[in-house]
Scaffold this motif. Sequence first.
Motif, PDB file in Angstrom:
ATOM      1  N   TYR A 111       0.832  -1.206   0.000  1.00 36.48           N
ATOM      2  CA  TYR A 111       0.000   0.000   0.000  1.00 36.48           C
ATOM      3  C   TYR A 111       0.866   1.256   0.000  1.00 36.48           C
ATOM      4  O   TYR A 111       1.829   1.363   0.764  1.00 36.48           O
ATOM      5  CB  TYR A 111      -0.901   0.029   1.247  1.00 36.48           C
ATOM      6  CG  TYR A 111      -1.823  -1.151   1.375  1.00 36.48           C
ATOM      7  CD1 TYR A 111      -3.040  -1.196   0.702  1.00 36.48           C
ATOM      8  CD2 TYR A 111      -1.482  -2.248   2.177  1.00 36.48           C
ATOM      9  CE1 TYR A 111      -3.890  -2.296   0.831  1.00 36.48           C
ATOM     10  CE2 TYR A 111      -2.322  -3.344   2.309  1.00 36.48           C
ATOM     11  CZ  TYR A 111      -3.523  -3.365   1.631  1.00 36.48           C
ATOM     12  OH  TYR A 111      -4.362  -4.440   1.759  1.00 36.48           O
ATOM     13  N   VAL A 112       0.494   2.228  -0.833  1.00 38.11           N
ATOM     14  CA  VAL A 112       1.202   3.506  -0.848  1.00 38.11           C
ATOM     15  C   VAL A 112       1.055   4.165   0.519  1.00 38.11           C
ATOM     16  O   VAL A 112      -0.025   4.173   1.113  1.00 38.11           O
ATOM     17  CB  VAL A 112       0.640   4.449  -1.940  1.00 38.11           C
ATOM     18  CG1 VAL A 112       1.365   5.790  -1.902  1.00 38.11           C
ATOM     19  CG2 VAL A 112       0.769   3.814  -3.315  1.00 38.11           C
ATOM     20  N   GLY A 176       2.785   5.148  12.789  1.00 37.20           N
ATOM     21  CA  GLY A 176       1.611   4.759  13.568  1.00 37.20           C
ATOM     22  C   GLY A 176       0.657   5.912  13.819  1.00 37.20           C
ATOM     23  O   GLY A 176       0.409   6.748  12.937  1.00 37.20           O
ATOM     24  N   GLN A 177       0.144   6.019  15.033  1.00 36.33           N
ATOM     25  CA  GLN A 177      -0.829   7.058  15.372  1.00 36.33           C
ATOM     26  C   GLN A 177      -0.217   8.454  15.368  1.00 36.33           C
ATOM     27  O   GLN A 177      -0.932   9.453  15.378  1.00 36.33           O
ATOM     28  CB  GLN A 177      -1.450   6.763  16.747  1.00 36.33           C
ATOM     29  CG  GLN A 177      -2.309   5.508  16.774  1.00 36.33           C
ATOM     30  CD  GLN A 177      -3.470   5.573  15.807  1.00 36.33           C
ATOM     31  OE1 GLN A 177      -4.130   6.604  15.660  1.00 36.33           O
ATOM     32  NE2 GLN A 177      -3.724   4.466  15.105  1.00 36.33           N
ATOM     33  N   ASP A 178       1.129   8.555  15.362  1.00 36.87           N
ATOM     34  CA  ASP A 178       1.790   9.862  15.307  1.00 36.87           C
ATOM     35  C   ASP A 178       1.868  10.418  13.892  1.00 36.87           C
ATOM     36  O   ASP A 178       2.304  11.559  13.691  1.00 36.87           O
ATOM     37  CB  ASP A 178       3.218   9.758  15.869  1.00 36.87           C
ATOM     38  CG  ASP A 178       3.221   9.412  17.344  1.00 36.87           C
ATOM     39  OD1 ASP A 178       2.292   9.863  18.049  1.00 36.87           O
ATOM     40  OD2 ASP A 178       4.135   8.697  17.782  1.00 36.87           O
ATOM     41  N   VAL A 182      -2.538   9.873   9.316  1.00 31.53           N
ATOM     42  CA  VAL A 182      -3.134   8.655   9.854  1.00 31.53           C
ATOM     43  C   VAL A 182      -4.588   8.470   9.410  1.00 31.53           C
ATOM     44  O   VAL A 182      -5.048   7.351   9.197  1.00 31.53           O
ATOM     45  CB  VAL A 182      -3.008   8.635  11.404  1.00 31.53           C
ATOM     46  CG1 VAL A 182      -3.877   9.700  12.048  1.00 31.53           C
ATOM     47  CG2 VAL A 182      -3.327   7.247  11.945  1.00 31.53           C
ATOM     48  N   ARG A 183      -5.314   9.577   9.234  1.00 32.47           N
ATOM     49  CA  ARG A 183      -6.729   9.453   8.833  1.00 32.47           C
ATOM     50  C   ARG A 183      -6.896   8.916   7.420  1.00 32.47           C
ATOM     51  O   ARG A 183      -7.920   8.317   7.094  1.00 32.47           O
ATOM     52  CB  ARG A 183      -7.418  10.822   8.921  1.00 32.47           C
ATOM     53  CG  ARG A 183      -7.704  11.259  10.343  1.00 32.47           C
ATOM     54  CD  ARG A 183      -8.580  12.485  10.350  1.00 32.47           C
ATOM     55  NE  ARG A 183      -9.025  12.826  11.687  1.00 32.47           N
ATOM     56  CZ  ARG A 183      -9.880  13.782  11.952  1.00 32.47           C
ATOM     57  NH1 ARG A 183     -10.404  14.496  10.969  1.00 32.47           N
ATOM     58  NH2 ARG A 183     -10.233  14.040  13.198  1.00 32.47           N
ATOM     59  N   ASP A 184      -5.890   9.167   6.567  1.00 32.24           N
ATOM     60  CA  ASP A 184      -5.990   8.740   5.164  1.00 32.24           C
ATOM     61  C   ASP A 184      -5.253   7.424   4.905  1.00 32.24           C
ATOM     62  O   ASP A 184      -5.225   6.948   3.767  1.00 32.24           O
ATOM     63  CB  ASP A 184      -5.390   9.814   4.247  1.00 32.24           C
ATOM     64  CG  ASP A 184      -6.088  11.151   4.400  1.00 32.24           C
ATOM     65  OD1 ASP A 184      -7.329  11.152   4.461  1.00 32.24           O
ATOM     66  OD2 ASP A 184      -5.392  12.186   4.463  1.00 32.24           O
ATOM     67  N   CYS A 185      -4.648   6.838   5.940  1.00 36.79           N
ATOM     68  CA  CYS A 185      -3.748   5.689   5.772  1.00 36.79           C
ATOM     69  C   CYS A 185      -4.463   4.499   5.109  1.00 36.79           C
ATOM     70  O   CYS A 185      -5.476   4.007   5.608  1.00 36.79           O
ATOM     71  CB  CYS A 185      -3.193   5.267   7.128  1.00 36.79           C
ATOM     72  SG  CYS A 185      -2.138   3.812   7.044  1.00 36.79           S
ATOM     73  N   PHE A 186      -3.903   4.060   3.972  1.00 39.04           N
ATOM     74  CA  PHE A 186      -4.499   2.929   3.243  1.00 39.04           C
ATOM     75  C   PHE A 186      -4.379   1.624   4.033  1.00 39.04           C
ATOM     76  O   PHE A 186      -5.266   0.771   3.971  1.00 39.04           O
ATOM     77  CB  PHE A 186      -3.813   2.760   1.881  1.00 39.04           C
ATOM     78  CG  PHE A 186      -4.146   3.845   0.891  1.00 39.04           C
ATOM     79  CD1 PHE A 186      -5.460   4.137   0.560  1.00 39.04           C
ATOM     80  CD2 PHE A 186      -3.131   4.587   0.278  1.00 39.04           C
ATOM     81  CE1 PHE A 186      -5.765   5.138  -0.376  1.00 39.04           C
ATOM     82  CE2 PHE A 186      -3.429   5.581  -0.644  1.00 39.04           C
ATOM     83  CZ  PHE A 186      -4.743   5.856  -0.964  1.00 39.04           C
TER      84      PHE A 186
END
Length: 663
Positions: A111-112, A176-178, A182-186
Amino acid sequence: MQEPTISELFSLDGPLAVMSPGFRVRPSQIELAQAVERTIAERSTLVAEAGTGTGKTWAYLVPALLGGGKVLVSTGTRTLQDQLFARDLPRVREALSLPASIALLKGRGNYVCHYHLERIQGEDRSLHSRAEVQQLRHIQTFTQQSNTGDRADLPSVPEDAEIWQRVTSTRENCLGQDCPNVRDCFVLKARRQAQEADVVVINHALFMADLMLRDEGITDLLPAADTVIFDEAHQLPDTATRFLGTSISTHQLLDLSKLVETAGLAHARELTNWSEQARRIEHAAKELRLSCAALEKMPARRVTFEAFPSPENFDAARDVLQLALDEIARMLSSVEEKHPDLAAAARSCHELAERLSQWGKPGRTSHAALEDEQEVVRWVELGLHHVRLHAAPLSVAEAFSRYRQGGQAWIFTSATLSVHGDFSHFTSRLGLEKAETLRMESPFDYANQALLFVPRSLPPPQSADFLPAFVDTLMPLIQASQGGALVLCTTLRAVERVAGLLADAYDRLGLTWPIMRQGNGTRRDLLERFRTLDHAVLVGSASFWEGIDVAGDRLTLVAIDKLPFAPPDDPVLEARLKACRSRGGNPFMEYQLPEAAIALKQGAGRLIRTETDWGVLMVGDTRLVDKPYGKQLWRGLPPFARTRDVEEAVAFYQRHSAPIDAT
């Protein structure tokens, strides 16, 4: 209203027949589906060998969708993974009129990563060519338009393009969460969909990665499941060995040095001279590779830890590298809260330092014998521009079987799991001794569709004259056949030699048919060309022995140079054979022969894929007939008609095809 039975679903009046023109009732498919249904109901374990043409995919999908609860389907290859998700599952779901939701989940490297994509966009110097600039533009556009970010959906950038490594994340460098993205993470999006879906299609590598992470207390990679189905299950023991082991390479160290320098200069410049620290890692990695110069003269350029020749320089270089990693990891830890990049660099540095430390234990003075099945074998491998330190367990049986969660049904299936009907080699390697086993014969008429040809008078396979004689014997079959030929070799060196000998023979005979060989293009490109070109020959090694599905006249000849015994200089095999001998066993009969039988069956399975396929399987290694153990090998093959005369093999083609223009 009573639910339809498996037999009714697979009948000519059933919903599957309505969905599939040309559907046929296959008793073996129904028997397999019933066994899967029973295994799911009992939450037990099934190991099922389903010969080509059984229809095993639908045989396990139907009962899994109807009663499997939360289902994981794990495959050996991304190709089958994509096929299951895009074709087979939707068709079966539609035929059964079920509302089941399905998801596809791959390893994060598929995943990109938005964050790493943005970073490379700001570092023009990191692009090595105009082609990479163009590839980056394709990836940028794709990322804006794609819902999945799955690189398999972007065919304009080759799968093996180096740029993918720089626009995807690893477990070590993921923020990670940092992460600001993170909201767009495939990756996280794909994992959320997997948690919510009824059926999730994964691959064996991801399954094993999940096993490793669960050992570390991380449980958010794969969802909990009621049923786990392993297709292409014959690949699992090797995948498990790879993932339950570790490796550290100078490539990883050089990547770490860049990460340390970039993150340190950007976010903690005051702490130390980060360029100097990065050079320290680079220099230690370079010295480690130089200390392995003796491996240049060794077979396959690799050696076990215990057998390393004059190891003083290597051990000293390893100690210097260990000290550098430990000290730089401590520095990074002291500032990691300042920025996610520093935290990622600290994590990578700690991980590599820990791997290197564990790899060196026990030291050379601890002469641990290989009596314990859980023993780990360690070896060093020298590449053209790198050195890699490997460690792998001799047995994965305990670790693999321990992973099973309570109340799960486990189904293992493949066309090649038994050796002449005996499953013990496969089940013992994975700790599945209590599993139910089932063997389904292929419905094909092999005796009429195919001929096994083992030449009578070829030189021994270790002879210098073997490959020229093999190609000389192969040429009349290539000329007589109307379709394409797949030549399977046991080594990459043989691939090159056979392709060259074929080209010489074509020149002598004035033939202009295409010859392709592994290495001249990606596997996917070579197969696409092979399927479209007339009378092509494709010469390949390991990865071409399985997963190739070319039906009809496009493939009417499969030729195998030698029996596929694993090379004796493979460190894991060498250690396993030694452990077997120390127990008083017979390593050839218990390990090498069963492995060769399964691999040979895989290669032979490329020839007949449908009811109308036909052709010749040529095996150039006369040990298949001349040696007492050969009977165990050829009895494990489909029941082809057999001959040792090249004239009979040519006549087989003449009976099946019309004469063709030789040029």
